[in-house]
Design an enzyme around this catalytic site. Structure first.
Site, short mmCIF file in Angstrom:
data_model
loop_
_atom_site.label_atom_id
_atom_site.label_comp_id
_atom_site.label_asym_id
_atom_site.label_seq_id
_atom_site.Cartn_x
_atom_site.Cartn_y
_atom_site.Cartn_z
N ASP A 2 0.82 -1.21 0.00
CA ASP A 2 0.00 0.00 0.00
C ASP A 2 0.86 1.27 0.00
OD1 ASP A 2 -2.54 0.89 -0.06
OD2 ASP A 2 -2.84 0.89 2.11
C1 LIG Z 1 4.53 -8.22 -11.29
C2 LIG Z 1 4.22 -7.54 -10.02
C3 LIG Z 1 4.24 -8.34 -8.78
C4 LIG Z 1 3.97 -6.23 -10.05
C5 LIG Z 1 3.60 -5.45 -8.85
C6 LIG Z 1 3.70 -3.98 -9.11
C7 LIG Z 1 3.12 -3.23 -7.93
C8 LIG Z 1 4.06 -2.62 -6.94
C9 LIG Z 1 1.79 -3.18 -7.80
C10 LIG Z 1 1.09 -2.49 -6.68
C11 LIG Z 1 -0.33 -2.22 -7.12
C12 LIG Z 1 -1.16 -1.49 -6.16
C13 LIG Z 1 -2.54 -1.18 -6.65
C14 LIG Z 1 -0.72 -1.11 -4.93
C15 LIG Z 1 -1.45 -0.31 -3.95
O1 LIG Z 1 -0.92 1.03 -3.91
P1 LIG Z 1 -1.81 2.21 -4.44
O2 LIG Z 1 -1.62 2.34 -5.92
O3 LIG Z 1 -3.23 1.93 -4.02
O4 LIG Z 1 -1.24 3.49 -3.73
P2 LIG Z 1 -1.98 4.33 -2.57
O5 LIG Z 1 -2.23 3.39 -1.45
O6 LIG Z 1 -0.99 5.41 -2.23
O7 LIG Z 1 -3.24 4.88 -3.17
#
Ligand SMILES: CC(C)=CCC/C(C)=C/CC/C(C)=C/COP(=O)(O)OP(=O)(O)O
Length: 289
Positions: free
Chosen positions: A42
């Protein structure tokens, strides 16, 4: 070695990083090591805002943080790692953001099976967990290819949850269990054995008794590939599970450091493992009673 993980680690520890880390890992190994750690990654977009980066850059740094974390976990002797990479709810985000995440995911999944990748270095079998048909075709194909390419790796497991929510997983498992029972009944009836619903498993049942048990459902869970997690680490200080591993987390420790995922480091893993070790016998007793 994955370039992302190296740069992430160097930022954190400098040239003493590796030696320092190995010393700490050896000390931690004196006590029980968690078998399975799951991560909720997150805070990637918040990291982007905080650092004034272009949209999407946070997820790239987040991926590097993940590679570094995988390395720490497998060096510590953790056998299974699970990550929440894309939830079904994430499809509700702006189409450009979803598209950019799909492209990043395709690129990184393809990278996972390259010879120099962390997956090959540690002999990791990769599973993609979730309703894969919801993903874009290139991501789905890359995921399937990675699962096939790593199928003979047996030293450790990495489960990557994409197009996943726990409620979807549970509904899917219940549906599969019902289908399985239904097929058994049909087979028995077709064989002329004269069985029906009442005597499916050889026991007479009163009306209203259930035929599908916990073990039936469990066997059809996507996460049946790994034991239940010992620790869930959720970055950014949030203490919600957000529809992640709800079925599997009854006796699991939840650790929520106040750090955005791209900034998570070795020290956060160490604290989580120490917390697990401190609660080890208590949690073991709880599982029994
Ligand atoms: C192949 C592989 C394993 C790839 C993973 C890449 C990766 C780090 C994905 C995270 C995706 C995600 C929606 C995370 C939540 O943070 P958020 O975008 O919701 O950020 P926030 O909490 O600040 O809103």
């Amino acid at each position: 070695m994955d370039k992302g993980s190296t740069s992430h680690e160097t930022q954190r520890f400098g040239s003493f990083g590796s030696f320092f880390r190995r010393c700490i890992l050896s000390i931690l190994s004196i006590a029980p090591i968690p078998n399975h750690i799951a991560f909720i990654m997150d805070g990637n977009r918040r990291y982007c805002k905080k650092k004034n980066l272009m949209e999407g850059a946070g997820h790239r740094v987040g991926f590097s943080a993940l590679m570094a974390m995988l390395r720490y976990c497998y060096e510590l002797g953790v056998k299974c790692v699970t990550v929440y990479a894309f939830s079904i709810d994430n499809f509700k985000r702006r189409p450009e953001e979803v598209q950019s995440l799909m492209e990043l995911m395709q690129e990184k999944i393809e990278g996972l099976i390259k010879e120099e990748s962390i997956v090959n270095h540690y002999g990791i079998r990769v599973y993609f967990i979730g309703n894969l048909k919801l993903m874009s075709k290139p991501v789905r194909l890359a995921a399937e290819k990675a699962m096939v390419a790593t199928a003979s790796n047996s030293r450790a497991v990495l489960s990557i949850c994409i197009a996943y929510t726990s409620t979807d997983e549970i509904v899917h498992a219940v549906q599969e269990s019902c289908q399985e029972k239904w097929d058994e009944i049909r087979e028995l009836n077709a064989s002329g054995a004269g069985y029906g619903l009442i005597e499916l498993d050889g026991n007479r049942r009163e009306q209203g008794e259930h035929y599908i048990g916990v073990a039936d459902v469990e066997k059809h869970m996507y996460m049946a590939v790994a034991p239940d997690p010992d620790i869930i680490i959720r970055a950014s200080g949030e203490t919600r599970l957000s529809n992640f591993l709800l079925w599997q987390s009854s006796y699991c420790l939840l650790y929520s450091p106040f750090v955005l995922w791209p900034e998570i480091g070795f020290q956060h893993l160490v604290w989580a493992v120490l917390e697990f070790q401190r609660n080890y016998f208590y949690l073991k007793e709880k599982k029994k009673s």
